[in-house]
Design a protein around this motif. Sequence first.
Motif, PDB file in Angstrom:
ATOM      1  N   ASN A  25     -43.185 -70.025-140.693  1.00 35.91           N
ATOM      2  CA  ASN A  25     -43.483 -68.625-140.938  1.00 35.91           C
ATOM      3  C   ASN A  25     -44.513 -68.484-142.042  1.00 35.91           C
ATOM      4  O   ASN A  25     -44.444 -69.159-143.058  1.00 35.91           O
ATOM      5  CB  ASN A  25     -42.198 -67.886-141.304  1.00 35.91           C
ATOM      6  CG  ASN A  25     -41.217 -67.911-140.147  1.00 35.91           C
ATOM      7  OD1 ASN A  25     -41.584 -67.608-139.017  1.00 35.91           O
ATOM      8  ND2 ASN A  25     -39.993 -68.307-140.418  1.00 35.91           N
ATOM      9  N   HIS A  72     -47.277 -72.004-132.753  1.00 36.15           N
ATOM     10  CA  HIS A  72     -46.582 -70.716-132.650  1.00 36.15           C
ATOM     11  C   HIS A  72     -46.112 -70.210-134.026  1.00 36.15           C
ATOM     12  O   HIS A  72     -44.920 -70.074-134.310  1.00 36.15           O
ATOM     13  CB  HIS A  72     -45.396 -70.801-131.686  1.00 36.15           C
ATOM     14  CG  HIS A  72     -44.932 -69.451-131.238  1.00 36.15           C
ATOM     15  ND1 HIS A  72     -45.659 -68.681-130.370  1.00 36.15           N
ATOM     16  CD2 HIS A  72     -43.842 -68.716-131.551  1.00 36.15           C
ATOM     17  CE1 HIS A  72     -45.026 -67.539-130.168  1.00 36.15           C
ATOM     18  NE2 HIS A  72     -43.925 -67.529-130.886  1.00 36.15           N
ATOM     19  N   GLY A  98     -45.102 -68.030-137.120  1.00 39.34           N
ATOM     20  CA  GLY A  98     -44.358 -66.786-137.301  1.00 39.34           C
ATOM     21  C   GLY A  98     -45.203 -65.865-138.162  1.00 39.34           C
ATOM     22  O   GLY A  98     -45.081 -65.855-139.384  1.00 39.34           O
ATOM     23  N   ASP A 134     -41.996 -63.537-128.061  1.00 37.46           N
ATOM     24  CA  ASP A 134     -41.737 -64.731-127.265  1.00 37.46           C
ATOM     25  C   ASP A 134     -41.931 -64.459-125.767  1.00 37.46           C
ATOM     26  O   ASP A 134     -42.448 -65.304-125.042  1.00 37.46           O
ATOM     27  CB  ASP A 134     -40.336 -65.303-127.543  1.00 37.46           C
ATOM     28  CG  ASP A 134     -40.387 -66.502-128.494  1.00 37.46           C
ATOM     29  OD1 ASP A 134     -41.416 -67.218-128.503  1.00 37.46           O
ATOM     30  OD2 ASP A 134     -39.413 -66.717-129.239  1.00 37.46           O
ATOM     31  N   TYR A 164     -39.398 -75.616-125.558  1.00 39.34           N
ATOM     32  CA  TYR A 164     -39.231 -75.111-126.921  1.00 39.34           C
ATOM     33  C   TYR A 164     -38.366 -76.060-127.719  1.00 39.34           C
ATOM     34  O   TYR A 164     -37.182 -76.231-127.418  1.00 39.34           O
ATOM     35  CB  TYR A 164     -38.572 -73.729-126.886  1.00 39.34           C
ATOM     36  CG  TYR A 164     -39.461 -72.683-126.257  1.00 39.34           C
ATOM     37  CD1 TYR A 164     -39.571 -72.600-124.874  1.00 39.34           C
ATOM     38  CD2 TYR A 164     -40.204 -71.814-127.045  1.00 39.34           C
ATOM     39  CE1 TYR A 164     -40.419 -71.657-124.289  1.00 39.34           C
ATOM     40  CE2 TYR A 164     -41.047 -70.872-126.476  1.00 39.34           C
ATOM     41  CZ  TYR A 164     -41.152 -70.803-125.099  1.00 39.34           C
ATOM     42  OH  TYR A 164     -41.985 -69.878-124.532  1.00 39.34           O
ATOM     43  N   GLN A 170     -30.565 -71.282-132.051  1.00 42.85           N
ATOM     44  CA  GLN A 170     -31.289 -70.160-131.440  1.00 42.85           C
ATOM     45  C   GLN A 170     -31.104 -70.107-129.926  1.00 42.85           C
ATOM     46  O   GLN A 170     -31.883 -69.436-129.228  1.00 42.85           O
ATOM     47  CB  GLN A 170     -32.780 -70.271-131.774  1.00 42.85           C
ATOM     48  CG  GLN A 170     -33.081 -69.996-133.237  1.00 42.85           C
ATOM     49  CD  GLN A 170     -34.540 -69.620-133.457  1.00 42.85           C
ATOM     50  OE1 GLN A 170     -35.221 -69.122-132.578  1.00 42.85           O
ATOM     51  NE2 GLN A 170     -35.024 -69.868-134.671  1.00 42.85           N
ATOM     52  N   PHE A 215     -33.133 -67.875-126.619  1.00 43.35           N
ATOM     53  CA  PHE A 215     -33.905 -68.424-125.505  1.00 43.35           C
ATOM     54  C   PHE A 215     -33.287 -68.076-124.156  1.00 43.35           C
ATOM     55  O   PHE A 215     -34.019 -67.856-123.185  1.00 43.35           O
ATOM     56  CB  PHE A 215     -34.131 -69.928-125.692  1.00 43.35           C
ATOM     57  CG  PHE A 215     -35.132 -70.192-126.784  1.00 43.35           C
ATOM     58  CD1 PHE A 215     -36.471 -69.885-126.594  1.00 43.35           C
ATOM     59  CD2 PHE A 215     -34.733 -70.678-128.021  1.00 43.35           C
ATOM     60  CE1 PHE A 215     -37.408 -70.076-127.612  1.00 43.35           C
ATOM     61  CE2 PHE A 215     -35.664 -70.879-129.042  1.00 43.35           C
ATOM     62  CZ  PHE A 215     -37.004 -70.575-128.836  1.00 43.35           C
TER      63      PHE A 215
HETATM   64  N1  ARG Z   1     -40.535 -68.653-136.557  1.00 40.41           N
HETATM   65  C1  ARG Z   1     -39.267 -68.849-135.942  1.00 40.41           C
HETATM   66  C2  ARG Z   1     -38.166 -68.984-137.005  1.00 40.41           C
HETATM   67  O1  ARG Z   1     -38.445 -69.233-138.130  1.00 40.41           O
HETATM   68  C3  ARG Z   1     -39.218 -70.078-135.080  1.00 40.41           C
HETATM   69  C4  ARG Z   1     -40.096 -69.994-133.869  1.00 40.41           C
HETATM   70  C5  ARG Z   1     -39.712 -70.968-132.794  1.00 40.41           C
HETATM   71  N2  ARG Z   1     -40.553 -70.851-131.636  1.00 40.41           N
HETATM   72  C6  ARG Z   1     -40.455 -69.852-130.762  1.00 40.41           C
HETATM   73  N3  ARG Z   1     -41.315 -69.785-129.793  1.00 40.41           N
HETATM   74  N4  ARG Z   1     -39.554 -68.930-130.859  1.00 40.41           N
HETATM   75  O2  ARG Z   1     -36.998 -68.814-136.669  1.00 40.41           O
END
Ligand code: ARG
Length: 586
Positions: free
Chosen positions: A124, A159, A161, A328, A345, A351, A355
């Motif tokens: 992030n 990817h 954040g 996403d 992923y 998480q 997904f």
């Molecule tokens: N930025 C997200 C986090 O800190 C993780 C992203 C993972 N990748 C995705 N495509 N969602 O939780």
Amino acid sequence: MLSLSERLSAAVGEAFEAQGLDASYGAVKVSDRPDLAPYQCNGALAAAKKAKQNPRQLAEAVKAKLDADEAFSEVTLAGPGFLNLTPSQGLLDGLLGELQQDEHQGAYRRETSEKVILDYGGPNVAKPLHVGHLRAAIIGQSLKQIFRRAGDEAVGDIHLGDWGLQMGQLIAEIKRRQPDLVYFDRAVTEGYPEESPVSVADLAEIYPVASAACKEDPGRMAEAQEATAELQAGRPGYRALWQHFVAVSQEALRADYGRLGVEFELWRGEASVHDLIEPMVDELAEQNLLEFSDGARVVRVAREDDKKDIPPLLIVKSNGSVGYGSTDLATLVERKRDGFERCVYVVDKRQSEHFVQVFRAAAAMGLYPEDRMEHAGFGTMNGKDGRPFKTREGGVLRLSDLLAMVDEKAEERLKEGDGSLTGEERAEVARQVGLAALKFADLSNPRTTDYVFDVDRFVAFEGKTGPYLLYAAVRIGSVLSRAGSSEEEALGFAAAPAEPAERELAMQLLSYKDAHRGAYEKRMPHLLCEHAFSLAQAFSRFYAACRIADEESAEVKNSRLALTALTSRQLRDILGQLGLEIPPKM
Ligand code: ARG
């Protein structure tokens, strides 16, 4: 080319077919009684049950056919119908010859190549990389190499954040601290300064303060939400300020991932799909997939047979802003547009619900069939207390501090060595050894399990560790040079393993494809780690049992050099996929 077990399975399969049964009953595996024979086949039991035959008689008939097959030097029967199988010398020699010639070094190759995107970054903006990002990076980078080795066209995307509430929190906090900055002046809409008003260090300090303030104070939260919505709606000053956040963060991230030896072909982020969201929302509405819920727009994804409640995927919040779920989903629109056939992923397994929501919504929209989107989740790296790893002060350990710690340990270990490295060499080797220790420790645990971070064990030169494998690779290379040969030359010699230790090494070499295929199909790099370790150990037993440089018979010596060269090349191929760099000496 076929692995040894595939070659044996084909032969045993034919023998079952000759009995009018399915060839799949002939599947051969590494024996769990290596004292009896290196391979076994237990298919006669299931086959006999199916065909209503006596298993022992069926196994006898299969054995009779195999006895006449030159691929086997010995076939014995045990128990109710187990077949114990020993491959013949001729078969090993022949397969080793093929392995020497194989342009893919015996690795698994897919029949058709797929265009795959792997998502294993997710750091992030404004938050420094920490150990939580480490597993994604290490596993993702390795899976990418494993996919490529199998012939896929695999691409990594970081990817970032860089969209959503965190950005609004930063903007709102900076606005409080420096309200006079030009970015907050609504009268100004262009010509912003090129220099960033904040550094990464500033961001790292500002973010936790801003996030804590929002948690405590609903007024501050409302400000941050408002700023997020305005940023996303395109307010010029906010966009310009946000550009700075992204630029300074990216610079720091490039350095951090570079130190890890982790690469991304694509440096996209959540924000890069913002413009795809509006059309996506229209599309969802058109397909009757969008529903209103408390002013927000959502997609319902729950199914009747779900074991637990899967909440709807939030697409647009009531204030018009978009979040994690929408970016996403829109990213899948982008990935499909860009021709990716599969999306993987590599993200914390906690998480998984997210997904499930995103994949179901994407499948409902017709973007990808569900089996083309995979969440290759991973467990956490824990401290010795069994809880997610923290610093002694209880904070999140920064990646750079972690690397420094591992480096230092590796250097200590190397100092205990024979002193053949100069100080400068040692620093570089320590970096490679430290990284290998960290990566191997992470990869050698099954992806989905949690594991305990134990730096002393990771950097040990003995046991199933990265440093042990690097050391093995260096030593195997030096065996060739000390015998006055090179890998290239030795790969041209005929390999004819005769001694038990030589045959065992040969059988390891000929099972690379099985390990690589397993790692590929299950998305489990630890299967390759296991193979690398077994190979290194088989080499070490071979080296202890067989003379090489001072062997008198030129034929035997050359055969042993060929085995050494094959081992060296295969180990390097695997360590490359695991992201381990082999030092020139150690
Ligand atoms: N930025 C997200 C986090 O800190 C993780 C992203 C993972 N990748 C995705 N495509 N969602 O939780």
